[in-house]
Enzyme design. Structure first.
Site, short mmCIF file in Angstrom:
data_model
loop_
_atom_site.label_atom_id
_atom_site.label_comp_id
_atom_site.label_asym_id
_atom_site.label_seq_id
_atom_site.Cartn_x
_atom_site.Cartn_y
_atom_site.Cartn_z
N ASN A 56 0.91 -1.04 -0.03
CA ASN A 56 -0.12 -0.19 -0.10
C ASN A 56 0.85 1.19 0.05
O ASN A 56 1.50 1.52 0.79
CB ASN A 56 -0.75 -0.08 1.24
CG ASN A 56 -1.87 1.10 1.30
OD1 ASN A 56 -1.70 1.95 0.39
ND2 ASN A 56 -2.30 1.48 2.62
N LYS B 25 0.19 4.04 -0.28
CA LYS B 25 -0.66 5.36 0.20
C LYS B 25 -0.13 6.51 -0.57
O LYS B 25 0.04 6.30 -1.84
CB LYS B 25 -0.12 5.60 1.80
CG LYS B 25 0.02 4.38 2.72
CD LYS B 25 0.02 4.48 4.06
CE LYS B 25 -0.17 3.28 4.77
NZ LYS B 25 -0.11 3.38 6.25
N HIS C 78 -9.46 1.57 5.10
CA HIS C 78 -8.32 1.67 5.91
C HIS C 78 -8.53 2.55 6.90
O HIS C 78 -9.43 3.43 7.04
CB HIS C 78 -7.16 2.30 4.80
CG HIS C 78 -5.81 2.01 5.26
ND1 HIS C 78 -5.23 2.96 6.44
CD2 HIS C 78 -4.68 1.13 5.27
CE1 HIS C 78 -4.12 2.62 6.59
NE2 HIS C 78 -3.77 1.53 6.13
N GLU D 193 -6.74 4.84 8.06
CA GLU D 193 -6.48 6.24 7.68
C GLU D 193 -7.88 6.69 7.08
O GLU D 193 -8.22 8.06 7.30
CB GLU D 193 -5.15 6.26 6.87
CG GLU D 193 -4.11 6.13 7.47
CD GLU D 193 -2.74 5.55 6.96
OE1 GLU D 193 -2.88 5.61 5.65
OE2 GLU D 193 -1.89 4.99 7.49
N GLU E 40 -5.31 -4.67 10.93
CA GLU E 40 -4.14 -3.67 10.98
C GLU E 40 -4.60 -2.82 12.15
O GLU E 40 -5.06 -1.97 12.16
CB GLU E 40 -4.18 -2.82 9.79
CG GLU E 40 -4.01 -3.25 8.29
CD GLU E 40 -3.48 -2.19 7.60
OE1 GLU E 40 -2.35 -2.59 6.71
OE2 GLU E 40 -3.78 -1.04 7.30
N GLY F 231 2.51 2.32 10.70
CA GLY F 231 3.74 3.46 10.55
C GLY F 231 4.44 3.87 12.02
O GLY F 231 5.09 4.81 11.95
N SER G 38 3.81 -2.23 10.16
CA SER G 38 5.15 -2.26 10.60
C SER G 38 5.73 -3.60 10.17
O SER G 38 6.81 -3.89 10.80
CB SER G 38 5.52 -1.98 11.96
OG SER G 38 5.04 -0.76 12.17
P1 13P Z 1 3.02 0.42 7.66
O1 13P Z 1 3.45 -0.89 7.06
O2 13P Z 1 3.77 1.42 7.24
O3 13P Z 1 3.15 0.27 9.32
O4 13P Z 1 1.66 0.73 7.09
C1 13P Z 1 0.69 -0.65 7.46
C2 13P Z 1 -0.61 -0.20 6.53
O5 13P Z 1 -1.14 1.08 6.89
C3 13P Z 1 -0.73 -0.78 5.35
O6 13P Z 1 -2.03 -0.74 4.69
#
Ligand code: 13P
Length: 252
Positions: free
Chosen positions: A9, A11, A100, A102, A171, A177, A216
């Site tokens: 992903n 982003k 997601h 976010e 997640e 992150g 992560s």
């Molecule tokens: P990270 O791998 O940067 O922690 O992000 C995970 C994520 O949100 C994947 O959709």
């Protein structure tokens, strides 16, 4: 047997130049040979789907496909700024991330909206990757299973046996992150809880649905995570931006 699936992903990252480098590097790496029976994909920002679709067609590895990071809950019409599932399908997307954290946090997306988006993706022949997960506060107060069960229950209510054609991504928000990866056992426990909940609805659906872990994931923790019986792959954020790290995770 559920195949192992690793999805990047990106982003809101990328550029025409860096995307081309990324796809070429990953393709060259994958051409050297990959564990068989697995699937890999990456979810690029909307404006780059056309470019990335062309790049992976040029590389023509059947197991490397494209995905999107979101989709409209509407089919077509006066929805300024939204992108319909039919458009993503035309861009050769196979996967669509929905719900997601976010988007849930920054755009107030509800479980109901997430399920509508999943339906749109399914109706256009794509696989929704439905994200669920608890916050640090929810886990610290011992409510993580209750929270995730609530999120899954809404998806079951709307999607019913069409869930068999979806992927679920667990997640935990506190792991996204932050570098604070869930231990393999902690992730396995939640994946197991999700699968048992799906089995309350339908044992067949439960055994079919791939449950990916996200938060992560890095080359050095992917092996242990993917070895867990209910972890069917990963949804990779930050580490997917580096093609060598993404390759290493795909090979884990
Ligand atoms: P990270 O791998 O940067 O922690 O992000 C995970 C994520 O949100 C994947 O959709």
């Amino acid at each position: 047997m559920r195949p192992l699936i690793v999805i990047g992903n990106w982003k809101m990252n990328g550029s025409l130049a860096s995307n081309a480098d990324w796809v070429k590097t990953v393709c060259r790496g994958m051409e050297q040979g990959m564990p068989s029976g697995r699937q890999y994909a990456f979810c690029a920002p909307f404006p780059y789907l056309s470019q990335c679709g062309q790049l992976i067609r040029d590389c023509s590895l059947a197991f490397l496909t494209l995905g999107a990071q979101d989709v409209s809950a509407h089919t077509a019409g006066a929805y300024t700024g939204e992108v319909a599932a039919s458009m993503l399908k035309e861009m050769a997307c196979k996967f669509v991330i929905v719900g997601h954290s976010e988007r849930r946090q920054l755009h107030q997306e509800t479980d109901e909206l997430v399920a509508e988006k999943a339906l749109q993706a399914l109706d256009c022949g794509m696989t929704p990757v439905i994200c669920v997960g608890e916050s640090a506060d929810e886990r610290n107060s011992g409510r993580e299973v209750e929270v995730v069960r609530g999120q899954i229950a809404k998806q079951v209510a709307v999607l019913q046996d069409r869930l068999a054609d979806c992927l679920i991504a667990y997640e935990p928000i506190w792991a996204i992150g932050t570098g604070q990866v869930a231990s393999a056992q902690l992730a396995q426990d939640m994946h197991r809880a999700i699968r048992l909940q799906l089995a309350e609805f339908d044992a067949d659906v439960a055994s079919h649905v791939g449950i990916l872990y996200g938060g992560s994931v890095k080359p050095d923790n992917a092996v242990e995570l993917f070895a867990m019986p209910d972890i069917d792959g990963g949804l990779i954020g930050g580490a997917s931006l580096n093609p060598q790290d993404f390759l290493a995770i795909c090979q884990a």
